[in-house]
Scaffold this motif. Structure first.
Motif, PDB file in Angstrom:
ATOM      1  N   PHE A   1     -41.349  -1.709   5.764  1.00  0.00           N
ATOM      2  CA  PHE A   1     -42.098  -2.967   5.748  1.00  0.00           C
ATOM      3  C   PHE A   1     -43.016  -3.031   4.527  1.00  0.00           C
ATOM      4  CE2 PHE A   1     -46.157  -5.035   6.516  1.00  0.00           C
ATOM      5  CZ  PHE A   1     -45.752  -6.339   6.764  1.00  0.00           C
ATOM      6  N   ILE A   2     -43.719  -1.944   4.241  1.00  0.00           N
ATOM      7  CA  ILE A   2     -44.646  -1.934   3.106  1.00  0.00           C
ATOM      8  C   ILE A   2     -43.895  -2.185   1.797  1.00  0.00           C
ATOM      9  CG2 ILE A   2     -46.157  -0.447   1.729  1.00  0.00           C
ATOM     10  CD1 ILE A   2     -47.089   0.813   4.396  1.00  0.00           C
ATOM     11  N   VAL A   3     -42.750  -1.523   1.621  1.00  0.00           N
ATOM     12  CA  VAL A   3     -41.947  -1.729   0.403  1.00  0.00           C
ATOM     13  C   VAL A   3     -41.475  -3.172   0.323  1.00  0.00           C
ATOM     14  CG1 VAL A   3     -39.806  -1.115  -0.761  1.00  0.00           C
ATOM     15  CG2 VAL A   3     -41.253   0.685   0.193  1.00  0.00           C
ATOM     16  N   SER A   4     -40.970  -3.718   1.437  1.00  0.00           N
ATOM     17  CA  SER A   4     -40.462  -5.098   1.440  1.00  0.00           C
ATOM     18  C   SER A   4     -41.586  -6.088   1.147  1.00  0.00           C
ATOM     19  CB  SER A   4     -39.822  -5.421   2.795  1.00  0.00           C
ATOM     20  OG  SER A   4     -38.703  -4.596   3.036  1.00  0.00           O
ATOM     21  N   ALA A   5     -42.765  -5.855   1.735  1.00  0.00           N
ATOM     22  CA  ALA A   5     -43.890  -6.763   1.499  1.00  0.00           C
ATOM     23  C   ALA A   5     -44.308  -6.738   0.033  1.00  0.00           C
ATOM     24  CB  ALA A   5     -45.062  -6.383   2.401  1.00  0.00           C
ATOM     25  N   HIS A   6     -44.295  -5.557  -0.576  1.00  0.00           N
ATOM     26  CA  HIS A   6     -44.688  -5.442  -1.981  1.00  0.00           C
ATOM     27  C   HIS A   6     -43.655  -6.088  -2.893  1.00  0.00           C
ATOM     28  CE1 HIS A   6     -46.578  -3.792  -5.551  1.00  0.00           C
ATOM     29  NE2 HIS A   6     -45.400  -3.334  -5.937  1.00  0.00           N
ATOM     30  N   GLU A   7     -42.372  -5.881  -2.617  1.00  0.00           N
ATOM     31  CA  GLU A   7     -41.320  -6.497  -3.431  1.00  0.00           C
ATOM     32  C   GLU A   7     -41.373  -8.020  -3.330  1.00  0.00           C
ATOM     33  OE1 GLU A   7     -37.938  -2.947  -3.266  1.00  0.00           O
ATOM     34  OE2 GLU A   7     -37.806  -4.665  -1.908  1.00  0.00           O
ATOM     35  N   GLN A   8     -41.692  -8.516  -2.146  1.00  0.00           N
ATOM     36  CA  GLN A   8     -41.745  -9.955  -1.910  1.00  0.00           C
ATOM     37  C   GLN A   8     -42.996 -10.575  -2.524  1.00  0.00           C
ATOM     38  OE1 GLN A   8     -40.894 -11.736   2.164  1.00  0.00           O
ATOM     39  NE2 GLN A   8     -43.132 -11.798   2.182  1.00  0.00           N
ATOM     40  N   GLN A   9     -44.118  -9.818  -2.481  1.00  0.00           N
ATOM     41  CA  GLN A   9     -45.401 -10.354  -2.928  1.00  0.00           C
ATOM     42  C   GLN A   9     -46.163  -9.251  -3.669  1.00  0.00           C
ATOM     43  OE1 GLN A   9     -47.514 -12.150   0.308  1.00  0.00           O
ATOM     44  NE2 GLN A   9     -49.346 -12.567  -0.874  1.00  0.00           N
ATOM     45  N   PRO A  10     -45.874  -9.012  -4.930  1.00  0.00           N
ATOM     46  CA  PRO A  10     -46.462  -7.867  -5.646  1.00  0.00           C
ATOM     47  C   PRO A  10     -47.985  -7.878  -5.715  1.00  0.00           C
ATOM     48  CG  PRO A  10     -44.597  -8.773  -6.862  1.00  0.00           C
ATOM     49  CD  PRO A  10     -44.895  -9.731  -5.764  1.00  0.00           C
ATOM     50  N   GLY A  11     -48.617  -9.044  -5.567  1.00  0.00           N
ATOM     51  CA  GLY A  11     -50.072  -9.105  -5.638  1.00  0.00           C
ATOM     52  C   GLY A  11     -50.775  -8.849  -4.332  1.00  0.00           C
ATOM     53  N   LEU A  12     -50.022  -8.624  -3.255  1.00  0.00           N
ATOM     54  CA  LEU A  12     -50.626  -8.412  -1.937  1.00  0.00           C
ATOM     55  C   LEU A  12     -51.303  -7.044  -1.852  1.00  0.00           C
ATOM     56  CD1 LEU A  12     -50.870  -9.369   1.103  1.00  0.00           C
ATOM     57  CD2 LEU A  12     -48.769  -8.043   1.499  1.00  0.00           C
ATOM     58  N   THR A  13     -52.530  -7.025  -1.337  1.00  0.00           N
ATOM     59  CA  THR A  13     -53.225  -5.771  -1.039  1.00  0.00           C
ATOM     60  C   THR A  13     -53.118  -5.504   0.458  1.00  0.00           C
ATOM     61  OG1 THR A  13     -54.811  -6.057  -2.843  1.00  0.00           O
ATOM     62  CG2 THR A  13     -55.436  -4.549  -1.065  1.00  0.00           C
ATOM     63  N   ILE A  14     -52.697  -4.302   0.822  1.00  0.00           N
ATOM     64  CA  ILE A  14     -52.612  -3.900   2.231  1.00  0.00           C
ATOM     65  C   ILE A  14     -53.637  -2.795   2.464  1.00  0.00           C
ATOM     66  CG2 ILE A  14     -51.155  -2.917   4.042  1.00  0.00           C
ATOM     67  CD1 ILE A  14     -48.722  -4.052   2.623  1.00  0.00           C
ATOM     68  N   VAL A  15     -54.433  -2.958   3.516  1.00  0.00           N
ATOM     69  CA  VAL A  15     -55.377  -1.913   3.927  1.00  0.00           C
ATOM     70  C   VAL A  15     -55.068  -1.561   5.368  1.00  0.00           C
ATOM     71  CG1 VAL A  15     -57.779  -1.242   4.263  1.00  0.00           C
ATOM     72  CG2 VAL A  15     -57.172  -2.799   2.389  1.00  0.00           C
ATOM     73  N   MET A  16     -54.788  -0.283   5.628  1.00  0.00           N
ATOM     74  CA  MET A  16     -54.538   0.137   6.996  1.00  0.00           C
ATOM     75  C   MET A  16     -55.369   1.374   7.319  1.00  0.00           C
ATOM     76  SD  MET A  16     -50.647   1.571   6.757  1.00  0.00           S
ATOM     77  CE  MET A  16     -50.256   3.192   6.102  1.00  0.00           C
ATOM     78  N   ILE A  17     -55.850   1.419   8.552  1.00  0.00           N
ATOM     79  CA  ILE A  17     -56.682   2.539   8.998  1.00  0.00           C
ATOM     80  C   ILE A  17     -56.030   3.179  10.215  1.00  0.00           C
ATOM     81  CG2 ILE A  17     -58.832   1.558   8.103  1.00  0.00           C
ATOM     82  CD1 ILE A  17     -59.473   0.714  11.013  1.00  0.00           C
ATOM     83  N   ALA A  18     -56.403   4.428  10.474  1.00  0.00           N
ATOM     84  CA  ALA A  18     -55.918   5.134  11.657  1.00  0.00           C
ATOM     85  C   ALA A  18     -56.701   4.698  12.885  1.00  0.00           C
ATOM     86  CB  ALA A  18     -56.051   6.641  11.461  1.00  0.00           C
ATOM     87  N   GLY A  19     -56.002   4.594  14.017  1.00  0.00           N
ATOM     88  CA  GLY A  19     -56.642   4.356  15.298  1.00  0.00           C
ATOM     89  C   GLY A  19     -56.663   5.617  16.130  1.00  0.00           C
ATOM     90  N   ASN A  20     -57.110   5.504  17.369  1.00  0.00           N
ATOM     91  CA  ASN A  20     -57.190   6.694  18.228  1.00  0.00           C
ATOM     92  C   ASN A  20     -55.820   7.221  18.628  1.00  0.00           C
ATOM     93  OD1 ASN A  20     -57.372   4.153  19.863  1.00  0.00           O
ATOM     94  ND2 ASN A  20     -57.172   5.563  21.573  1.00  0.00           N
ATOM     95  N   HIS A  21     -54.776   6.386  18.550  1.00  0.00           N
ATOM     96  CA  HIS A  21     -53.414   6.869  18.831  1.00  0.00           C
ATOM     97  C   HIS A  21     -52.796   7.564  17.615  1.00  0.00           C
ATOM     98  CE1 HIS A  21     -52.071   5.015  22.773  1.00  0.00           C
ATOM     99  NE2 HIS A  21     -53.276   4.491  22.614  1.00  0.00           N
TER     100      HIS A  21
END
Length: 413
Positions: A66-86
């Motif tokens: 998903f991350i690769v596809s999102a970047h290829e589709q929209q190179p200017g998109l910034t993604i921030v993800m954090i860890a949860g308790n799971h």
């Protein structure tokens, strides 16, 4: 600046032993479509990306594809993800150097400098807008375990330790930002007053002892993107402090939720709007009962028959709750026989016995499955059975610390 707020993907989750990969694939395809249509500057994933600290390979492939596809589709998109308790914080961060090349920032842990100060710099992520100018800063706060926020420099008070981390990070962000830049906090936590989902949300520590006050996020924070609670909701009615909720129902108690992502519009540091984008449900969850067995069998007979042209992966998941006067050794066989040729997939049968009253005043006593109980509840029940009295708070706290140690050992990749 436009942001998408999502959380609690729980990739790799099983529903009573049945994998949900098809549903997650449908959600991620839909999310890619929304990214293409709405062109946000930032995608936030507020923790519980995976369902377990050691997720299956297929779940990890889903995330990174998903991350690769999102970047290829929209190179200017910034993604921030954090860890949860799971999640395993170290596992989330493991591919971080590679993901940064895809404008994706993965934060799983808080770290401390040699002088005992919070390493705030690594938790502050610049957020460029479509023009490439820094329009805001993301304060990335992964789920904080007791061992990370207690000790010599913070003391033994877990809530106080979390509060101190928030205060230090917000202070660092205020020093970093320039006039007109927004501060966006993304955090995986249980805020006081939040509505919890039955069966599918693991208690973070013990009871509600971990519930955090909304006052942690002062008016300087333009928006707070929260994860952990699966029901979309505002905290204390505040428009700017939100849970987006999970993208699919993770238990039968979540059938009635309107699963969604949130689209946030900011004008400089001013929050202009928060709009839900409802997620189509790829597979419905259906619950029958509680009712006597004769009524349940009649309801099963009325379910639609299998249509060979339909996709079997889209057949609803079914939970059947039967009220019995006495045990029925062939209960499962009767139900499975009634379901032959029906376009549903049975995942759970729950029996309730009439004629006895539970502690909560209900007129039936339920047979509780081990999978429905948290480790703390199991420990409390075992203690009461062994010693004849309720476990005290100090013993529960000691158990919680031991549990955290075990979970951290499991997290090592």
């Amino acid at each position: 600046m436009r942001l998408f707020h999502t959380s609690d993907w729980h990739l790799g989750q099983n529903l009573h032993g049945q994998e949900r990969d098809f549903e997650h694939a449908c959600f991620l395809d839909w999310l890619l479509g929304q990214l293409a249509r709405r062109q946000p500057d930032v995608l936030l994933i507020a923790g519980d990306i995976f369902d377990t600290v050691n997720p299956p390979v297929k779940a990890q492939e889903r995330l990174y594809d998903f991350i690769v596809s999102a970047h290829e589709q929209q190179p200017g998109l910034t993604i921030v993800m954090i860890a949860g308790n799971h999640d395993s914080g170290s596992r989330i961060e493991l591919p971080a150097p590679l993901m940064r090349r895809l404008r994706t920032h993965a934060l799983g842990r808080v770290l401390w400098l040699d002088d005992g100060q919070l390493d705030a710099e690594r938790l502050l992520i610049p957020l460029p807008d479509a023009s490439g100018e820094i329009a805001g800063w993301c304060l990335a706060l992964p789920f904080l375990r007791p061992s990370e926020v207690t000790g010599a420099h913070l003391g033994d008070d877990y809530l106080r330790g979390i509060g101190q981390v928030h205060e230090w990070l917000i202070e660092a962000a205020l020093k970093q930002r320039k006039p007109g830049q927004a501060l966006i906090a993304v955090s995986h936590a249980h805020m006081a007053g939040g509505s919890v989902s039955e069966d599918s949300e693991r208690s973070l520590i013990i009871g509600n002892a971990e519930a955090l006050p909304a006052s942690l996020f002062g008016a300087d924070i333009s928006y707070v993107a929260l994860g952990h609670l699966h029901k979309p909701q505002r905290v204390n009615g505040e428009e700017r402090i939100r849970y987006s909720g999970s993208p699919i129902p993770l238990s039968f108690s979540e059938i009635g939720y309107q699963h969604q992502i949130l689209e946030i519009e900011l004008d400089g540091a001013v929050l202009r709007s928060v709009e839900p984008r409802l997620i189509p449900r790829a597979v419905h969850l259906q619950r029958l009962g509680p009712a006597p067995l004769s009524e349940i069998l009649g309801q099963l007979a009325e379910l639609p028959d299998v249509d060979l042209l339909d996709d079997p992966q889209r057949q609803p998941w079914l939970e059947v709750r039967v009220r019995l006067d006495e045990p029925q050794p062939d209960l499962r066989q009767q139900i499975e026989t009634a379901l032959q040729g029906k376009a549903v997939r049975l995942v759970r049968i729950a029996a309730e016995y009439a004629g006895s009253q539970g502690a909560d005043g209900d007129d039936s006593a339920r047979l509780i499955e081990l999978g429905q109980l948290s480790p703390q509840e199991l420990f409390s029940r075992a203690w009461e059975q062994a010693y004849g009295n309720s476990v005290d708070e100090q013993t529960l706290a000691d158990f919680a610390l031991l549990l955290q140690d075990v979970q951290q050992e499991e997290e090592q990749p």
